[in-house]
Design an enzyme around this catalytic site. Structure first.
Site, PDB file in Angstrom:
ATOM      1  CB  CYS A   7      19.831  57.474  28.517  1.00 30.32           C
ATOM      2  SG  CYS A   7      21.128  56.495  27.644  1.00 30.32           S
ATOM      3  CG  ASN A  10      24.039  56.829  23.500  1.00 28.92           C
ATOM      4  OD1 ASN A  10      25.249  56.953  22.903  1.00 28.92           O
ATOM      5  ND2 ASN A  10      22.844  55.766  23.389  1.00 28.92           N
ATOM      6  CB  CYS A  12      21.418  51.408  30.394  1.00 27.31           C
ATOM      7  SG  CYS A  12      23.253  50.699  31.000  1.00 27.31           S
ATOM      8  NE  ARG A  13      18.955  55.874  31.833  1.00 30.18           N
ATOM      9  CZ  ARG A  13      18.995  56.764  32.388  1.00 30.18           C
ATOM     10  NH1 ARG A  13      17.363  56.506  32.759  1.00 30.18           N
ATOM     11  NH2 ARG A  13      20.358  56.934  33.026  1.00 30.18           N
ATOM     12  CB  SER A  14      19.253  56.839  25.503  1.00 26.10           C
ATOM     13  OG  SER A  14      20.848  55.947  24.613  1.00 26.10           O
ATOM     14  CG  ASP A 124      21.510  54.959  35.665  1.00 21.78           C
ATOM     15  OD1 ASP A 124      21.813  54.562  35.208  1.00 21.78           O
ATOM     16  OD2 ASP A 124      22.441  55.795  35.833  1.00 21.78           O
TER      17      ASP A 124
HETATM   18  P1  4NP Z   1      22.338  55.277  30.714  1.00 19.54           P
HETATM   19  O1  4NP Z   1      23.214  54.421  32.009  1.00 19.54           O
HETATM   20  O2  4NP Z   1      22.292  56.294  31.236  1.00 19.54           O
HETATM   21  O3  4NP Z   1      20.842  53.904  30.321  1.00 19.54           O
HETATM   22  O4  4NP Z   1      23.285  54.524  29.399  1.00 19.54           O
HETATM   23  C1  4NP Z   1      24.143  55.089  32.779  1.00 19.54           C
HETATM   24  C2  4NP Z   1      25.254  54.503  32.073  1.00 19.54           C
HETATM   25  C3  4NP Z   1      26.732  54.769  32.515  1.00 19.54           C
HETATM   26  C4  4NP Z   1      27.188  55.556  33.677  1.00 19.54           C
HETATM   27  C5  4NP Z   1      25.180  56.135  34.492  1.00 19.54           C
HETATM   28  C6  4NP Z   1      23.895  55.440  34.222  1.00 19.54           C
HETATM   29  N1  4NP Z   1      27.547  55.582  34.037  1.00 19.54           N
HETATM   30  O5  4NP Z   1      27.931  56.647  35.576  1.00 19.54           O
HETATM   31  O6  4NP Z   1      28.661  55.764  33.923  1.00 19.54           O
END
Ligand code: 4NP
Length: 164
Positions: A7, A10, A12-14, A124
């Site tokens: 993602c 790294n 939240c989703r992955s 997201d």
């Molecule tokens: P992820 O979520 O891609 O599922 O880990 C996010 C985590 C952090 C951010 C965006 C999405 N950020 O903008 O910091």
């Protein structure tokens, strides 16, 4: 079989996909020698544990994310992993741009393994409400079951199904 979930951050989703897949595969595909990992295309959160909202939602379903730490995608990932599955198209595009010509990994969208959920990308959840984390887990659990089923076939997931 080595599978990397990707993602943006790294956190939240992955990491949720990594933990869910590890847990479900141990039950649903116990004879498959499987390595799962996760990484982000961005480096903002490298070294951090997963988002506490994601950890809490996952823990309510029995998945422990607490030991995971964010890392970014590295060039050698394209050689080490058989499958690299992105949570959304933007991250898939980034992977395609970074993949060396010699890459052995096949790239695709994780939700290609969940053709009936009505989504082709895992949204997201970072800037959304609590419900976003439940939706992420619903999608990930369905796709992880689909990937387990593909791993259990004799040929393995030779082709990544088309996402709708
Ligand atoms: P992820 O979520 O891609 O599922 O880990 C996010 C985590 C952090 C951010 C965006 C999405 N950020 O903008 O910091």
């Amino acid at each position: 079989m080595r599978v990397l979930f990707v993602c943006l951050g790294n956190i939240c989703r992955s990491p949720a996909a990594e933990s869910v897949m590890r847990t479900l595969a141990a039950r649903a595909a116990p004879h498959v020698a499987l390595t799962v990992d996760s990484a982000g295309t961005a480096a903002y959160h490298v070294g951090e544990p997963p988002d506490r909202r994601m950890c809490a939602a996952a823990a309510r379903r029995g998945y422990d994310l607490s030991g995971l730490r964010a890392r970014s995608v590295e060039p050698q990932d394209f050689e080490i992993f058989d499958l690299i599955l992105a949570m959304d198209r933007q991250n898939l595009r980034t992977l395609e741009q970074r993949a060396p010509a010699t890459a052995r990994a096949r790239l695709g969208l994780f939700l290609a393994y969940a053709p009936d959920v009505g989504f082709s990308e895992v949204p997201d959840p970072y800037y959304g409400g609590e419900n976003g984390f439940e939706q992420v887990l619903d999608l990930i659990e369905t796709a992880a079951r689909g990937l387990c089923a593909a791993l259990n076939t004799t040929t393995g997931p030779a082709r990544i199904p088309r996402a709708g």
